[in-house]
Design a protein around this motif. Structure first.
Motif, mmCIF file in Angstrom:
data_model
loop_
_atom_site.group_PDB
_atom_site.id
_atom_site.type_symbol
_atom_site.label_atom_id
_atom_site.label_comp_id
_atom_site.label_asym_id
_atom_site.label_seq_id
_atom_site.Cartn_x
_atom_site.Cartn_y
_atom_site.Cartn_z
ATOM 1 N N LEU A 96 0.828 -1.215 0.000
ATOM 2 C CA LEU A 96 0.000 0.000 0.000
ATOM 3 C C LEU A 96 0.861 1.264 0.000
ATOM 4 C CD1 LEU A 96 -2.900 1.087 0.136
ATOM 5 C CD2 LEU A 96 -2.706 1.008 2.618
ATOM 6 N N ILE A 97 1.857 1.310 0.870
ATOM 7 C CA ILE A 97 2.765 2.462 0.919
ATOM 8 C C ILE A 97 3.525 2.585 -0.400
ATOM 9 C CG2 ILE A 97 4.829 3.425 2.045
ATOM 10 C CD1 ILE A 97 2.280 3.692 3.741
ATOM 11 N N GLY A 98 3.947 1.457 -0.966
ATOM 12 C CA GLY A 98 4.649 1.467 -2.249
ATOM 13 C C GLY A 98 3.797 2.054 -3.369
ATOM 14 N N ILE A 99 2.518 1.719 -3.396
ATOM 15 C CA ILE A 99 1.605 2.265 -4.414
ATOM 16 C C ILE A 99 1.459 3.773 -4.242
ATOM 17 C CG2 ILE A 99 -0.811 2.317 -5.168
ATOM 18 C CD1 ILE A 99 -0.877 -0.741 -4.516
ATOM 19 N N ILE A 100 1.235 4.195 -3.019
ATOM 20 C CA ILE A 100 1.071 5.636 -2.745
ATOM 21 C C ILE A 100 2.346 6.395 -3.100
ATOM 22 C CG2 ILE A 100 0.765 7.354 -0.907
ATOM 23 C CD1 ILE A 100 -1.099 5.206 0.461
ATOM 24 N N PHE A 101 3.480 5.923 -2.602
ATOM 25 C CA PHE A 101 4.752 6.599 -2.879
ATOM 26 C C PHE A 101 5.092 6.578 -4.366
ATOM 27 C CE2 PHE A 101 7.175 6.370 1.452
ATOM 28 C CZ PHE A 101 6.225 7.199 2.012
ATOM 29 N N GLY A 102 4.818 5.471 -5.044
ATOM 30 C CA GLY A 102 5.104 5.385 -6.479
ATOM 31 C C GLY A 102 4.365 6.448 -7.261
ATOM 32 N N ASN A 103 3.097 6.657 -6.929
ATOM 33 C CA ASN A 103 2.300 7.680 -7.607
ATOM 34 C C ASN A 103 2.778 9.091 -7.272
ATOM 35 O OD1 ASN A 103 -0.178 6.607 -9.218
ATOM 36 N ND2 ASN A 103 0.007 5.255 -7.460
ATOM 37 N N LEU A 104 3.022 9.349 -6.002
ATOM 38 C CA LEU A 104 3.491 10.685 -5.601
ATOM 39 C C LEU A 104 4.872 10.991 -6.178
ATOM 40 C CD1 LEU A 104 2.383 10.743 -1.848
ATOM 41 C CD2 LEU A 104 1.323 11.960 -3.777
ATOM 42 N N TYR A 105 5.725 9.999 -6.171
ATOM 43 C CA TYR A 105 7.089 10.167 -6.683
ATOM 44 C C TYR A 105 7.071 10.439 -8.190
ATOM 45 C CZ TYR A 105 12.169 9.361 -6.571
ATOM 46 O OH TYR A 105 13.535 9.495 -6.627
ATOM 47 N N PHE A 106 6.156 9.774 -8.891
ATOM 48 C CA PHE A 106 6.035 10.021 -10.327
ATOM 49 C C PHE A 106 5.594 11.461 -10.591
ATOM 50 C CE2 PHE A 106 3.602 10.003 -14.334
ATOM 51 C CZ PHE A 106 4.628 9.639 -15.201
ATOM 52 N N LEU A 107 4.663 11.970 -9.790
ATOM 53 C CA LEU A 107 4.230 13.365 -9.938
ATOM 54 C C LEU A 107 5.399 14.321 -9.700
ATOM 55 C CD1 LEU A 107 0.759 13.254 -8.142
ATOM 56 C CD2 LEU A 107 1.197 13.339 -10.621
ATOM 57 N N LEU A 108 6.207 14.043 -8.697
ATOM 58 C CA LEU A 108 7.397 14.855 -8.424
ATOM 59 C C LEU A 108 8.368 14.771 -9.599
ATOM 60 C CD1 LEU A 108 9.163 16.553 -6.471
ATOM 61 C CD2 LEU A 108 10.053 14.358 -5.600
ATOM 62 N N PHE A 109 8.586 13.568 -10.102
ATOM 63 C CA PHE A 109 9.475 13.368 -11.246
ATOM 64 C C PHE A 109 9.012 14.202 -12.443
ATOM 65 C CE2 PHE A 109 10.208 11.174 -15.292
ATOM 66 C CZ PHE A 109 11.597 11.126 -15.306
ATOM 67 N N LYS A 110 7.728 14.144 -12.753
ATOM 68 C CA LYS A 110 7.197 14.885 -13.912
ATOM 69 C C LYS A 110 7.364 16.393 -13.716
ATOM 70 C CE LYS A 110 5.771 13.180 -17.125
ATOM 71 N NZ LYS A 110 6.561 12.742 -18.290
ATOM 72 N N LYS A 111 7.143 16.864 -12.519
ATOM 73 C CA LYS A 111 7.288 18.291 -12.235
ATOM 74 C C LYS A 111 8.742 18.738 -12.440
ATOM 75 C CE LYS A 111 6.174 21.734 -8.796
ATOM 76 N NZ LYS A 111 5.450 22.042 -7.579
ATOM 77 N N ILE A 112 9.679 17.978 -11.912
ATOM 78 C CA ILE A 112 11.099 18.324 -12.061
ATOM 79 C C ILE A 112 11.549 18.129 -13.505
ATOM 80 C CG2 ILE A 112 13.440 17.700 -11.355
ATOM 81 C CD1 ILE A 112 12.250 17.049 -8.580
ATOM 82 N N GLU A 113 11.073 17.080 -14.142
ATOM 83 C CA GLU A 113 11.438 16.820 -15.541
ATOM 84 C C GLU A 113 10.997 17.972 -16.448
ATOM 85 O OE1 GLU A 113 10.985 13.162 -18.691
ATOM 86 O OE2 GLU A 113 9.165 13.908 -17.720
ATOM 87 N N ARG A 114 9.781 18.455 -16.247
ATOM 88 C CA ARG A 114 9.285 19.592 -17.063
ATOM 89 C C ARG A 114 10.186 20.807 -16.913
ATOM 90 N NH1 ARG A 114 3.994 17.586 -16.004
ATOM 91 N NH2 ARG A 114 3.963 18.552 -13.977
ATOM 92 N N ARG A 115 10.670 21.002 -15.724
ATOM 93 C CA ARG A 115 11.509 22.171 -15.455
ATOM 94 C C ARG A 115 12.838 22.098 -16.201
ATOM 95 N NH1 ARG A 115 13.016 24.574 -9.576
ATOM 96 N NH2 ARG A 115 13.009 26.707 -10.316
ATOM 97 N N PHE A 116 13.408 20.892 -16.309
ATOM 98 C CA PHE A 116 14.723 20.740 -16.909
ATOM 99 C C PHE A 116 14.724 20.314 -18.371
ATOM 100 C CE2 PHE A 116 15.768 20.319 -12.368
ATOM 101 C CZ PHE A 116 16.756 21.278 -12.284
ATOM 102 N N PHE A 117 13.656 19.654 -18.831
ATOM 103 C CA PHE A 117 13.694 19.062 -20.161
ATOM 104 C C PHE A 117 12.627 19.575 -21.110
ATOM 105 C CE2 PHE A 117 15.837 15.955 -17.473
ATOM 106 C CZ PHE A 117 17.012 15.830 -18.170
ATOM 107 N N LEU A 118 11.715 20.381 -20.682
ATOM 108 C CA LEU A 118 10.675 20.868 -21.600
ATOM 109 C C LEU A 118 10.676 22.372 -21.699
ATOM 110 C CD1 LEU A 118 7.756 18.487 -20.647
ATOM 111 C CD2 LEU A 118 9.360 18.230 -22.502
#
Length: 185
Positions: free
Chosen positions: A163-185
């Motif tokens: 359960l924690i892995g599912i929650i963290f995986g989703n939140l971490y992906f959102l963080l990844f996308k936010k940081i990725e947009r800043r550096f790569f888009l």
């Protein structure tokens, strides 16, 4: 709450005793992270194939940080709750088939948490390019079950870890996308 703990012990004893000596070698191999190296190499290959060297390297760095964070978070939880592992629990340890005897605490399962966290993140990362990436969910389920088979985690440890892995995986992906947009888009 005590009834849940007792039911947890009963369920583990039942599941653990379904095991057989002829399958022990397999489950000992499954619980070893190094046995999954070919899967990790495939994932790294797919990430670099999909995103190229620069963005792929960024994603790989995020995956490494994910594992480090998950490991430390799990240790924090284990050391906060201090629940004995089944193989160390005086009430049931003699009822279990125990093949290894870790001495650290049980709640929550680091194997279940980190493998689910990692798998959910990778699925979200690659789902648009590879429709079969969802098969990756088999990894944390088998990996986590190995801990029950070996008698070193309770079912609640596994369930909460997933359960924690599912929650963290989703939140971490959102963080990844936010940081990725800043550096790569």
């Amino acid at each position: 709450m005590l009834d849940i703990i007792q039911q947890d012990k009963i369920l583990l004893t039942y599941l653990n005793n379904l095991g057989s000596e002829k399958w022990d070698f397999l489950w000992l191999s499954i619980t070893n992270q190094l046995s999954w190296s070919p899967l990790f190499v495939l994932i790294i290959y797919l990430v670099f194939k999909t995103f190229g060297w620069k963005r792929g390297g960024f994603a790989l760095l995020f995956m490494i940080l994910l594992v480090a964070f998950s490991d430390q978070f799990t240790n924090l939880i284990k050391n906060s709750f201090e629940r004995l592992r089944p193989n160390n629990d005086p009430e049931i340890k003699y009822l279990l088939r125990t093949l290894i005897s870790p001495q650290s605490y049980s709640f929550m399962s680091g194997h279940a948490t980190t493998s689910t966290f990692f798998s959910v993140f990778v699925i979200l990362l690659l789902r648009e390019q590879y429709k079969y990436v969802y098969a990756l969910l088999i990894f944390p389920l088998i990996f986590a079950y190995s801990r029950l088979y070996l008698g070193i985690h309770f079912p609640i440890d596994i369930f909460v870890g997933i359960l924690i892995g599912i929650i963290f995986g989703n939140l971490y992906f959102l963080l990844f996308k936010k940081i990725e947009r800043r550096f790569f888009l």
